[in-house]
Write an enzyme that holds these catalytic residues in place. Structure first.
Site, mmCIF file in Angstrom:
data_model
loop_
_atom_site.group_PDB
_atom_site.id
_atom_site.type_symbol
_atom_site.label_atom_id
_atom_site.label_comp_id
_atom_site.label_asym_id
_atom_site.label_seq_id
_atom_site.Cartn_x
_atom_site.Cartn_y
_atom_site.Cartn_z
ATOM 1 N N LYS A 1 0.860 -1.194 0.000
ATOM 2 C CA LYS A 1 0.000 0.000 0.000
ATOM 3 C C LYS A 1 0.887 1.231 0.000
ATOM 4 C CE LYS A 1 -4.314 0.930 2.485
ATOM 5 N NZ LYS A 1 -4.973 0.679 3.781
HETATM 6 C C1 E4P Z 1 -8.305 1.779 3.774
HETATM 7 O O1 E4P Z 1 -7.544 0.986 3.304
HETATM 8 C C2 E4P Z 1 -8.143 2.394 5.083
HETATM 9 O O2 E4P Z 1 -7.456 1.490 5.882
HETATM 10 C C3 E4P Z 1 -9.442 2.669 5.798
HETATM 11 O O3 E4P Z 1 -10.543 2.261 5.030
HETATM 12 C C4 E4P Z 1 -9.549 4.041 6.327
HETATM 13 O O4 E4P Z 1 -10.790 4.154 6.991
HETATM 14 P P1 E4P Z 1 -11.102 5.328 8.023
HETATM 15 O O5 E4P Z 1 -11.311 6.587 7.264
HETATM 16 O O6 E4P Z 1 -12.348 4.879 8.726
HETATM 17 O O7 E4P Z 1 -9.913 5.420 8.936
#
Ligand code: E4P
Length: 295
Positions: free
Chosen positions: A161
């Site tokens: 990522k």
């Molecule tokens: C995506 O890969 C992120 O880990 C996640 O969906 C972020 O979510 P949040 O905005 O609830 O922290």
């Protein structure tokens, strides 16, 4: 073969039931997609037109059929659920039900787990066979590459990522060129999604909830990316992220996100309905009054 997407090249069939009004699921009928392929409307299923990003409603005012071709027929490529957590027990519970097509983590979720990133990611990969996203934390492309390669060495199903920055895109290009899956995260605009696809991203992660938090429309973004990717048949998968509610999941499914990543409680909330609880309560009470037993 994929049909041409330019209107003047599309043989438009005679409208069987009238004009297609294209609907954004959360906001009523308003979006008309000129890039879809002619296809008859089923008048018996006015709200269930099975096309990505397109909802057709036949009506007397109609003059044009919907133009639609599903990019990935559902039977070949069903919507995937990723679990957005580094909580191994929570992942295992959903995994045992066949609900886990993959996992996403981020530095905040690693912090919340209280675990070492390499150790917990390895444990997740020991039983989750789909893509498991592990996020780099450096801001420079060279360092992201080193971190990405180290994370990717944990297991073959790691998706590295990287953030949607210029350095992140450089890292994406190199890592995807080396054959690794790359999830480009922190996407908040269709422009960003377009350039991530050009950089070879396997997944693009648009953050719905964080856009909603600032009074923008996260679902609109998913729809825009779906249209852009379908216009050109980009292979990058839309991984709808920052999912806060069960309805976010449903709306993403209607728009045609390839994947949603959601916390375990949101996945579980998909099964909830107050009328189910009420109905079950009534059945239980009535059954007790019969004095019968099945076992
Ligand atoms: C995506 O890969 C992120 O880990 C996640 O969906 C972020 O979510 P949040 O905005 O609830 O922290």
């Amino acid at each position: 073969p994929r049909p041409q997407r330019h209107l003047d090249e599309i043989p438009v069939a005679a409208p069987p039931f009238g004009r297609a009004i294209v609907q954004h699921p959360a906001q009523g009928f308003r979006r008309q997609d000129p890039h879809q392929i002619a296809r008859p409307i089923d008048p018996l299923q006015p709200f269930a037109f099975p096309c990505r990003g397109v909802w057709a409603k036949p009506g007397p005012e109609s003059i044009q059929p919907p133009r639609c071709t599903p990019r990935n027929p559902p039977e070949e490529n069903p919507m995937k659920f990723f679990i957005d957590t580094a909580d191994v027990d929570a992942i295992r519970e959903l995994h045992d039900l066949g609900m886990v097509d993959g996992v996403t983590t981020n530095p905040s979720l690693i912090l919340k787990s209280g675990r070492d990133i390499l150790e917990v990611t390895k444990e997740i990969c020991s039983f989750v066979k789909g893509p498991v996203s592990a996020e780099v934390v450096s801001l420079k492309a060279d360092e992201m590459l080193a971190e990405g390669r180290k994370l990717a060495a944990i297991a073959p199903n790691i998706a590295v990522k990287v953030p949607l920055t210029w350095d992140g895109l450089k890292a994406c290009k190199v890592l995807s060129g080396e054959g690794f899956m790359v999830n480009v995260t922190l996407c908040f605009s269709a422009n960003q999604a377009l350039i991530a696809a050009k950089a070879g991203a396997t997944f693009i992660s648009p953050f719905i909830g964080r856009l909603d938090d600032i009074n923008l429309d996260g679902l609109d973004l998913i729809g825009d990316i779906r249209t852009i990717y379908d216009n050109y048949d980009f292979k990058t998968q839309i991984l709808a992220a920052s999912i806060r509610t069960a309805n976010h999941v449903k709306d993403c499914a209607m728009i045609g996100a390839d994947v949603v990543t959601a916390p375990p409680n949101v996945i579980k909330a998909l099964a909830s309905h107050v009328l189910t609880d009420k109905g079950l309560d009534q059945f239980t009470k009535d059954w007790a009054k019969t004095g019968q037993k099945i076992l």
